[in-house]
Write an enzyme that holds these catalytic residues in place. Structure first.
Site, PDB file in Angstrom:
ATOM      1  N   HIS A   1       0.832  -1.206   0.000  1.00 16.48           N
ATOM      2  CA  HIS A   1       0.000   0.000   0.000  1.00 16.48           C
ATOM      3  C   HIS A   1       0.871   1.262   0.000  1.00 16.48           C
ATOM      4  O   HIS A   1       1.874   1.329   0.708  1.00 16.48           O
ATOM      5  CB  HIS A   1      -0.873   0.045   1.255  1.00 16.48           C
ATOM      6  CG  HIS A   1      -2.085  -0.812   1.195  1.00 16.48           C
ATOM      7  ND1 HIS A   1      -2.016  -2.187   1.172  1.00 16.48           N
ATOM      8  CD2 HIS A   1      -3.408  -0.491   1.188  1.00 16.48           C
ATOM      9  CE1 HIS A   1      -3.255  -2.681   1.155  1.00 16.48           C
ATOM     10  NE2 HIS A   1      -4.107  -1.668   1.152  1.00 16.48           N
TER      11      HIS A   1
ATOM     12  N   ASN B   1       8.148  -4.347   3.762  1.00 16.65           N
ATOM     13  CA  ASN B   1       6.717  -4.064   3.827  1.00 16.65           C
ATOM     14  C   ASN B   1       6.070  -4.627   5.084  1.00 16.65           C
ATOM     15  O   ASN B   1       5.188  -3.990   5.672  1.00 16.65           O
ATOM     16  CB  ASN B   1       6.027  -4.637   2.585  1.00 16.65           C
ATOM     17  CG  ASN B   1       4.540  -4.342   2.552  1.00 16.65           C
ATOM     18  OD1 ASN B   1       4.114  -3.224   2.839  1.00 16.65           O
ATOM     19  ND2 ASN B   1       3.747  -5.340   2.229  1.00 16.65           N
TER      20      ASN B   1
END
Length: 465
Positions: A119, A151
């Protein structure tokens, strides 16, 4: 009477000039046709290379070539982070149907790629509604990210750090985007090495780095505003008294007060003196009004960060990834928060940023680790940090431990004291100065697994923000 006449003329001129300015400024812009409509070369249209994707919670500038968004901007507050009725497990990744199929990133591009769908605007920032969270799972809000160590760990902890900055009830604005930064080869030539996922010709480019620029709105400090307001009230009273004196003197001169030529001369001097006093008082009132405006306007906290898209040691201090805005804007090819960040504020922030980065790098104990990090950021053209690490420093910004493992913050606080502070009344403060520069603790395995239904395997394509 003459006083009302003068006031009326001044007010009318002011309102008329202001109205004309606004009218011509905005109607002229509306009346001007776009260059794409008037220039002959655009008879059959202009080339298109990106698309603005507008969502409820964020806006993305999606680039066709890389199939990444060049930037995503979002806004949230602490109120947006707390909603027990929003369930992340109900959100699913989806292709952005608003983008032509030949240009959009596809779910199959990530399958088996070894990269996470990372994201850019984190789902956890947008819990105000289920729809708001769901839309963050659009692939136009994703970039290929290394999963384990980035991440699912360091980048995710960085996002938590930003969320924590909203705890004072302030609005937080974040611009996030990918970078493709070159590094020098053995011959001193600048070369960019990056992978692609998917199948030709419509492949998704894997960024080498990611940036975030964070702005946290400040809160008005009434303890500063009230004294300034009292000074303004006093200045206005003096200005009114001076204006009244000037009016009386002018009226007396107009009526021929004083009788003879000598009296007339005296009246003339009195008029000039009264007018000068009125002007000085009005100037003082204007200055006091400006002081009130400045004291009421809060200083916003701003910070820029760049991280390599790779596994990052969890002990690496966040301050090591702080970068000056001017350098980031040059390498990213875009300005950030241009309506607020003036040249003066940028210089103020950048002086502090260099200090924080230096502090962060000197907290990295191994010289090789420090060298590798600076090499990966070489294209940002940051100043070298050759100083050895402090003997008692740790990888966490504040509060080290001595050789016996005992808490020892004295040395570290001394080092932080050397970092340039953002100038008082500059209208800006560096984010690290405002919120500290410490990431949340490393996730426990169980906590990480609870964030997503993925297997946690390095080749998984799930996200962990």
């Amino acid at each position: 009477n003459m006083k009302n006449l003068l006031l009326g003329i001044a007010g009318g001129l002011g309102l008329g000039a202001g109205g004309c300015y606004l009218y011509f400024r905005f109607t002229d812009k509306l009346a001007q046709p776009s260059v794409f409509e008037t220039h002959p070369v655009f008879k059959y249209g202009a080339p298109e290379d990106h698309l603005l994707r507008v969502h409820e919670r964020f806006v993305a500038s999606y680039e066709y070539k890389t199939r990444n968004s060049k930037w995503v901007i979002e806004k949230f507050s602490s109120a947006d982070l707390q909603n027990d009725n929003v369930d992340r497990s109900k959100s699913t990744f989806f292709e952005d149907s608003g983008i032509e199929a030949r240009f959009r990133a596809k779910l199959n591009d990530y399958k088996g790629s070894g990269f996470d769908r990372g994201h850019l605007a984190p789902a956890a920032n947008h819990k105000s509604s289920q729809d708001g969270m769901d839309e963050t799972f659009s692939l136009s809000n994703m970039s290929p990210q290394i999963g384990r160590g980035f991440n699912r760990d360091y980048w995710s902890r960085f996002e938590q750090f930003i969320r924590k900055a909203s705890s004072k009830g302030s609005n937080v604005y974040v611009v996030t985007g990918p970078l493709w930064l070159p590094t020098p080869d053995a011959h001193g030539k600048w070369v960019t090495h990056n992978m692609h996922i998917g199948e030709p010709p419509a492949m998704v480019s894997v960024p080498t780095h990611f940036f975030k620029v964070v702005l946290v709105e400040g809160q008005t400090d009434l303890s500063q505003a009230l004294p300034a307001a009292e000074k303004l009230q006093d200045s206005v009273s003096k200005a009114a008294a001076a204006a009244s004196t000037a009016h009386s003197t002018l009226a007396s001169a107009a009526a021929g007060g004083g009788g003879g030529g000598g009296g007339g001369a005296a009246n003339g001097k009195d008029v000039i003196s009264a007018a000068t006093s009125a002007y000085s008082a009005a100037s003082a009132a204007a200055g006091a009004a400006a002081a009130v405006a400045k004291s009421v306007a809060p200083a916003h906290a701003i910070g820029a960060f760049v991280m390599p898209n790779m596994e990052i040691d969890s002990s690496t201090p966040l301050a090591a990834f702080v970068v000056p805005l001017e350098a980031l804007e040059a390498v990213a090819g875009m300005k950030f928060f241009a309506k607020y960040i003036t040249d003066e504020r940028r210089k103020t922030l950048d002086a502090a940023a260099i200090g924080w980065r230096t502090h962060g790098l000197t907290q990295i104990a191994k010289a090789n680790d420090r060298k590798m990090l600076t090499q990966r950021q070489a294209a940002i053209h940051l100043p070298d940090v050759a100083a050895p690490p402090p003997p008692q420093a740790t990888t966490w910004g504040r509060g080290g431990k001595d050789a016996k493992g005992q808490h020892n913050s004295h040395h570290d606080d001394q080092h932080i004291a050397l970092i340039p502070k953002t100038a008082e009344k500059s209208g800006v403060i560096h984010l690290c100065e405002y919120a500290g520069c410490n990431l949340p603790k490393v996730f426990a395995a169980a906590a990480v697994a609870g964030n997503d239904s993925g297997s946690g395997d390095a080749s998984s394509d799930e996200d962990y923000d």
